[in-house]
Design a protein around this motif. Structure first.
Motif, PDB file in Angstrom:
ATOM      1  N   SER A 164     -22.745  28.128   9.454  1.00 49.19           N
ATOM      2  CA  SER A 164     -23.711  29.215   9.620  1.00 49.19           C
ATOM      3  C   SER A 164     -23.489  30.322   8.594  1.00 49.19           C
ATOM      4  N   GLY A 165     -24.604  30.768   8.021  1.00 49.78           N
ATOM      5  CA  GLY A 165     -24.573  31.873   7.075  1.00 49.78           C
ATOM      6  C   GLY A 165     -23.936  31.564   5.731  1.00 49.78           C
ATOM      7  N   GLN A 166     -23.512  30.332   5.504  1.00 49.05           N
ATOM      8  CA  GLN A 166     -22.824  29.997   4.253  1.00 49.05           C
ATOM      9  C   GLN A 166     -23.804  29.717   3.123  1.00 49.05           C
ATOM     10  N   ASP A 167     -23.333  29.899   1.882  1.00 53.04           N
ATOM     11  CA  ASP A 167     -24.116  29.555   0.705  1.00 53.04           C
ATOM     12  C   ASP A 167     -23.804  28.108   0.346  1.00 53.04           C
ATOM     13  N   LEU A 168     -24.707  27.213   0.727  1.00 56.80           N
ATOM     14  CA  LEU A 168     -24.537  25.784   0.471  1.00 56.80           C
ATOM     15  C   LEU A 168     -25.623  25.284  -0.474  1.00 56.80           C
ATOM     16  N   ALA A 169     -26.096  26.171  -1.350  1.00 59.97           N
ATOM     17  CA  ALA A 169     -27.130  25.798  -2.315  1.00 59.97           C
ATOM     18  C   ALA A 169     -26.634  24.623  -3.149  1.00 59.97           C
ATOM     19  N   LYS A 170     -27.471  23.606  -3.267  1.00 64.52           N
ATOM     20  CA  LYS A 170     -27.210  22.405  -4.054  1.00 64.52           C
ATOM     21  C   LYS A 170     -26.060  21.557  -3.520  1.00 64.52           C
ATOM     22  N   ALA A 171     -25.652  21.795  -2.277  1.00 64.10           N
ATOM     23  CA  ALA A 171     -24.600  20.963  -1.678  1.00 64.10           C
ATOM     24  C   ALA A 171     -25.161  19.583  -1.391  1.00 64.10           C
ATOM     25  N   GLU A 172     -24.304  18.595  -1.387  1.00 62.02           N
ATOM     26  CA  GLU A 172     -24.731  17.225  -1.131  1.00 62.02           C
ATOM     27  C   GLU A 172     -23.980  16.664   0.063  1.00 62.02           C
ATOM     28  N   PHE A 173     -24.742  16.262   1.081  1.00 66.20           N
ATOM     29  CA  PHE A 173     -24.184  15.655   2.284  1.00 66.20           C
ATOM     30  C   PHE A 173     -24.632  14.200   2.300  1.00 66.20           C
ATOM     31  N   PHE A 176     -25.955  25.153  11.009  1.00 65.58           N
ATOM     32  CA  PHE A 176     -26.370  25.597   9.674  1.00 65.58           C
ATOM     33  C   PHE A 176     -27.272  26.822   9.775  1.00 65.58           C
ATOM     34  N   SER A 177     -27.239  27.521  10.909  1.00 65.67           N
ATOM     35  CA  SER A 177     -28.154  28.644  11.103  1.00 65.67           C
ATOM     36  C   SER A 177     -27.960  29.698  10.017  1.00 65.67           C
ATOM     37  N   ASN A 178     -29.084  30.172   9.496  1.00 67.52           N
ATOM     38  CA  ASN A 178     -29.120  31.215   8.459  1.00 67.52           C
ATOM     39  C   ASN A 178     -28.347  30.855   7.198  1.00 67.52           C
ATOM     40  N   ALA A 179     -28.107  29.564   6.963  1.00 67.46           N
ATOM     41  CA  ALA A 179     -27.399  29.122   5.757  1.00 67.46           C
ATOM     42  C   ALA A 179     -28.368  29.007   4.588  1.00 67.46           C
ATOM     43  N   GLY A 231     -28.751   9.837   4.027  1.00 69.70           N
ATOM     44  CA  GLY A 231     -28.119   8.934   4.978  1.00 69.70           C
ATOM     45  C   GLY A 231     -27.241   9.648   5.986  1.00 69.70           C
ATOM     46  N   SER A 232     -27.517  10.903   6.235  1.00 69.60           N
ATOM     47  CA  SER A 232     -26.685  11.719   7.132  1.00 69.60           C
ATOM     48  C   SER A 232     -27.237  11.740   8.551  1.00 69.60           C
ATOM     49  N   ILE A 233     -26.363  11.991   9.496  1.00 69.43           N
ATOM     50  CA  ILE A 233     -26.748  12.126  10.893  1.00 69.43           C
ATOM     51  C   ILE A 233     -26.509  13.570  11.298  1.00 69.43           C
ATOM     52  N   ALA A 234     -27.602  14.279  11.552  1.00 62.67           N
ATOM     53  CA  ALA A 234     -27.511  15.695  11.927  1.00 62.67           C
ATOM     54  C   ALA A 234     -28.241  15.923  13.252  1.00 62.67           C
ATOM     55  N   LYS A 235     -28.094  14.988  14.177  1.00 65.00           N
ATOM     56  CA  LYS A 235     -28.755  15.113  15.477  1.00 65.00           C
ATOM     57  C   LYS A 235     -28.366  16.421  16.147  1.00 65.00           C
ATOM     58  N   LYS A 236     -29.360  17.085  16.712  1.00 68.23           N
ATOM     59  CA  LYS A 236     -29.178  18.321  17.473  1.00 68.23           C
ATOM     60  C   LYS A 236     -28.474  19.426  16.684  1.00 68.23           C
ATOM     61  N   ALA A 237     -28.549  19.369  15.369  1.00 69.77           N
ATOM     62  CA  ALA A 237     -27.950  20.420  14.538  1.00 69.77           C
ATOM     63  C   ALA A 237     -28.832  21.666  14.574  1.00 69.77           C
ATOM     64  N   ASN A 238     -28.244  22.806  14.294  1.00 66.20           N
ATOM     65  CA  ASN A 238     -28.945  24.084  14.329  1.00 66.20           C
ATOM     66  C   ASN A 238     -29.213  24.558  12.899  1.00 66.20           C
ATOM     67  N   PHE A 239     -30.490  24.528  12.499  1.00 65.38           N
ATOM     68  CA  PHE A 239     -30.916  25.019  11.192  1.00 65.38           C
ATOM     69  C   PHE A 239     -31.772  26.280  11.357  1.00 65.38           C
ATOM     70  N   HIS A 240     -31.646  26.958  12.486  1.00 61.21           N
ATOM     71  CA  HIS A 240     -32.454  28.147  12.764  1.00 61.21           C
ATOM     72  C   HIS A 240     -32.303  29.162  11.628  1.00 61.21           C
ATOM     73  N   GLY A 241     -33.429  29.543  11.022  1.00 63.84           N
ATOM     74  CA  GLY A 241     -33.426  30.562   9.966  1.00 63.84           C
ATOM     75  C   GLY A 241     -32.828  30.117   8.647  1.00 63.84           C
ATOM     76  N   ALA A 242     -32.498  28.839   8.498  1.00 64.53           N
ATOM     77  CA  ALA A 242     -31.903  28.354   7.242  1.00 64.53           C
ATOM     78  C   ALA A 242     -32.971  28.259   6.153  1.00 64.53           C
ATOM     79  N   ASP A 243     -32.554  28.395   4.904  1.00 60.86           N
ATOM     80  CA  ASP A 243     -33.450  28.228   3.760  1.00 60.86           C
ATOM     81  C   ASP A 243     -33.138  26.888   3.108  1.00 60.86           C
ATOM     82  N   PHE A 244     -33.977  25.898   3.403  1.00 63.51           N
ATOM     83  CA  PHE A 244     -33.811  24.543   2.875  1.00 63.51           C
ATOM     84  C   PHE A 244     -34.905  24.246   1.847  1.00 63.51           C
ATOM     85  N   SER A 245     -35.384  25.293   1.186  1.00 62.42           N
ATOM     86  CA  SER A 245     -36.437  25.097   0.187  1.00 62.42           C
ATOM     87  C   SER A 245     -35.903  24.256  -0.974  1.00 62.42           C
TER      88      SER A 245
END
Length: 165
Positions: free
Chosen positions: A46-55, A65-68, A77-91
């Protein structure tokens, strides 16, 4: 004979250069941080700068991943079931062959994201902005059933961003 010997020498040198293997070096980029095969002991991003990170093939079940800042990040090929991306910027991000079922994408920005062959079944998308995002048609139709709200950052209506009819 005088002409043939120098030409023969050059030909042998060229042949040696082509057939003798040279050492190879792997290229890496400081701009990309890979989280390959992560079993994710730490699930709070949460809140981390993960720009261009690869999972890649990461198990991120119920990760936060809220507000990240996930601009340009890749989930392959990742499994992110029930993960929290609230307010994240995934542009400009990419989610390919991944499982995002039951995720919280409320108020997230997913503009220009490539979201192909990824499962979003049961995702909470209230206030998410999908402007110019690319989604599989069946996922798009499913999301339009529950799309509502306006993104607090971009001011874009979720249904409009998905181009729901």
């Amino acid at each position: 004979m005088r002409v043939i010997r120098p030409l023969l020498g050059i030909l042998i040198c060229l042949l040696a250069l082509v057939t003798v293997p040279l050492p190879t070096q792997a290229a890496s980029s400081a701009a990309i941080r890979a989280y390959d095969d992560v079993k994710s002991v730490v699930k709070d991003f949460s809140g981390q700068d993960l720009a261009k990170a690869e999972f890649s093939n990461a198990k991120l079940i119920e990760a936060n991943f809220s507000n990240a800042n996930l601009q340009g990040a890749v989930f392959n090929g990742s499994i992110a079931k029930k993960a929290n991306f609230h307010g994240a910027d995934f542009s400009n991000g990419i989610a390919y062959l991944s499982d995002f079922s039951g995720v919280d994408l409320s108020d997230a920005v997913l503009t220009s994201a490539m979201l192909l062959k990824t499962n979003f079944r049961g995702a909470k998308i209230t206030g998410a902005d999908f402007s110019f995002a690319v989604l599989d048609r069946n996922q798009l139709l499913e999301m339009c059933k529950s799309a509502s709200g306006t993104n607090p950052v971009t001011g874009i209506d979720t249904r409009d961003s998905l181009e729901c009819s």
